[in-house]
Design an enzyme around this catalytic site. Structure first.
Site, PDB file in Angstrom:
ATOM      1  N   GLU A   1      10.768 -54.529  44.832  1.00 52.69           N
ATOM      2  CA  GLU A   1      10.771 -53.890  43.518  1.00 52.69           C
ATOM      3  C   GLU A   1       9.345 -53.596  43.082  1.00 52.69           C
ATOM      4  O   GLU A   1       8.415 -54.349  43.391  1.00 52.69           O
ATOM      5  CB  GLU A   1      11.484 -54.779  42.497  1.00 52.69           C
ATOM      6  CG  GLU A   1      12.984 -54.853  42.757  1.00 52.69           C
ATOM      7  CD  GLU A   1      13.737 -55.723  41.769  1.00 52.69           C
ATOM      8  OE1 GLU A   1      14.880 -55.361  41.434  1.00 52.69           O
ATOM      9  OE2 GLU A   1      13.197 -56.764  41.339  1.00 52.69           O
TER      10      GLU A   1
ATOM     11  N   GLY B   1       6.065 -61.648  46.050  1.00 55.02           N
ATOM     12  CA  GLY B   1       5.269 -62.204  47.130  1.00 55.02           C
ATOM     13  C   GLY B   1       3.865 -62.606  46.721  1.00 55.02           C
ATOM     14  O   GLY B   1       3.417 -62.379  45.602  1.00 55.02           O
ATOM     15  N   GLU B   2       3.169 -63.234  47.657  1.00 49.54           N
ATOM     16  CA  GLU B   2       1.803 -63.717  47.466  1.00 49.54           C
ATOM     17  C   GLU B   2       0.836 -62.775  48.185  1.00 49.54           C
ATOM     18  O   GLU B   2       0.765 -62.754  49.418  1.00 49.54           O
ATOM     19  CB  GLU B   2       1.668 -65.137  48.019  1.00 49.54           C
ATOM     20  CG  GLU B   2       0.251 -65.654  48.172  1.00 49.54           C
ATOM     21  CD  GLU B   2      -0.597 -65.535  46.915  1.00 49.54           C
ATOM     22  OE1 GLU B   2      -1.666 -64.904  46.979  1.00 49.54           O
ATOM     23  OE2 GLU B   2      -0.183 -66.074  45.861  1.00 49.54           O
TER      24      GLU B   2
ATOM     25  N   SER C   1      -3.333 -60.687  42.130  1.00 45.95           N
ATOM     26  CA  SER C   1      -2.879 -61.968  41.590  1.00 45.95           C
ATOM     27  C   SER C   1      -2.539 -62.914  42.732  1.00 45.95           C
ATOM     28  O   SER C   1      -1.991 -62.502  43.760  1.00 45.95           O
ATOM     29  CB  SER C   1      -1.652 -61.757  40.700  1.00 45.95           C
ATOM     30  OG  SER C   1      -1.185 -62.983  40.187  1.00 45.95           O
TER      31      SER C   1
ATOM     32  N   CYS D   1       7.377 -60.770  34.270  1.00 48.75           N
ATOM     33  CA  CYS D   1       6.723 -61.761  35.119  1.00 48.75           C
ATOM     34  C   CYS D   1       7.718 -62.798  35.634  1.00 48.75           C
ATOM     35  O   CYS D   1       8.439 -63.422  34.867  1.00 48.75           O
ATOM     36  CB  CYS D   1       5.621 -62.445  34.315  1.00 48.75           C
ATOM     37  SG  CYS D   1       4.697 -63.682  35.237  1.00 48.75           S
TER      38      CYS D   1
END
Length: 361
Positions: free
Chosen positions: A99, A171-172, A204, A347
């Site tokens: 997304e 995800g990271e 982030s 978030c």
């Protein structure tokens, strides 16, 4: 045996050079090819008219061009005075879904992009973590999300264009650093389609310290946001068990100091306020101690509801008292507004419609 063709959009610049060398073409042509793919967004090799016909034929024998496909669109006006927050569900060529969100704001239009399909970190307040980890996205798949949002704007004849990009989707990002860096370059290269200033791009992370150090040494001028959520090690481990245990707060702080020093940019400490968990005066004082002494600012974030996760947001009074304690200590603090909550675009809410019904996530 003839090698199976692959999607050329999945290749980084260094990989494009290797691919050209493999078909006996000079590596300097990679820059031309890259511009056709990521600035002009060529749909076929025949469109690449500055490349010779023999080269185009060789490329077509080894590769194809397949863009991600927008599968679903949601939007909401709630909470956003600047226009609708919009979310796209994007299907990747192998069937995975991610997304991406368009967030309007005063004098800006922000694209929020995903770096992975799913996430392996399993933070306790995040819907993406409930999916588990599927795979990293290629730099082309990350760039493609911005293209998809930009296409949506143009189709509606909006005058606005995307001005800011945040890697705050699924995800990271710093567990996919090479592809994230390549995507940043795709989106910020001068004279390319977007040419976004790197200072308007935010990456982030939960705090992957070796990759923060690596990012600081790249020379990129991107901004860094860190999901902190507690300055008390034990509490952070309860909220973010994998990240907090592997990258303790003291070691994380060293990396953040180094990043701010090398880039000249303040680090944003994201702090999601959770009722009865991390919202006390003691929590605020520990955050003051942690954030004092280096170039940073704090974003206080409301918790957004997620099915099967039992946290609660704090009330307005608690949030404002927490902010006031930090500000009285001289810290720069912003209460970040959440947009897109009704469509699960805020978030922590992104989960790629993994149940087949995004309204249930």
């Amino acid at each position: 045996m003839k090698r199976e063709r692959s999607n050329i959009l999945n290749l980084r610049m260094d990989e494009l050079k290797e691919a050209l060398a493999a078909i006996n073409e000079p590596q300097w042509r990679a820059a031309q090819l890259h511009q056709w793919l990521f600035s002009h967004r060529a749909g076929s090799f025949d469109d690449m008219t500055t490349l010779s016909l023999p080269l185009r034929r060789k490329l077509a024998e080894s590769f194809y061009i397949q863009q991600p496909v927008t599968e679903k669109h949601d939007e909401t006006m709630e909470g956003s005075p600047a226009g609708a927050t919009e979310k796209l569900l994007i299907q990747l060529p192998d069937g995975e879904r991610v997304e991406t969100v368009l967030i309007p704001g005063p004098n800006r239009m922000t694209a929020c992009v995903s770096a992975q399909a799913g996430c392996l970190l399993g933070c306790s307040f995040c819907a993406t973590g409930q999916m588990g980890f599927r795979r990293n996205l290629s730099s082309g798949e990350i760039t493609g999300q911005v293209w998809a949002l930009s296409d949506m704007l143009q189709e509606r004849n909006r005058e606005a264009s995307i001005s800011n990009i945040v890697f705050m989707g699924m995800g990271e990002p710093l567990l996919n650093t090479a592809n994230v860096i390549e995507a940043v370059l795709n989106l910020s290269t001068r004279k390319y389609r977007f040419s976004t200033s790197q200072r308007k791009i935010t990456i982030s992370t939960v705090g992957i310290t070796p990759e923060i150090d690596r990012l600081a040494d790249t020379g990129l001028k991107t901004k860094l946001a860190v999901s902190l959520h507690s300055a008390i090690q034990e509490k952070r481990e309860a909220l973010m068990p994998q990240a907090a245990r592997q990258y303790p707060l003291d070691r994380l702080r060293e990396s953040l100091i180094g990043y701010a020093s090398k880039t000249g940019e303040p680090v944003t400490l994201a702090y999601m306020l959770l009722k009865g968990i991390n919202d006390s005066e003691m929590d605020a004082k520990r955050l003051i101690r942690y954030a004092s002494g280096f170039f940073c600012k704090i974003n206080l974030i409301d918790y957004n509801p997620i099915v099967n996760i039992k946290f609660e947001p704090v009330c307005d009074g608690t949030r404002e008292r927490f902010r006031d304690i930090l500000q009285d200590a001289g810290l720069q603090v912003t209460i970040r507004k959440s947009y897109g909550t009704p469509i699960n675009a805020a978030c922590g809410q992104l989960a790629a419609d993994c149940t087949g019904n995004s309204d249930n996530l």
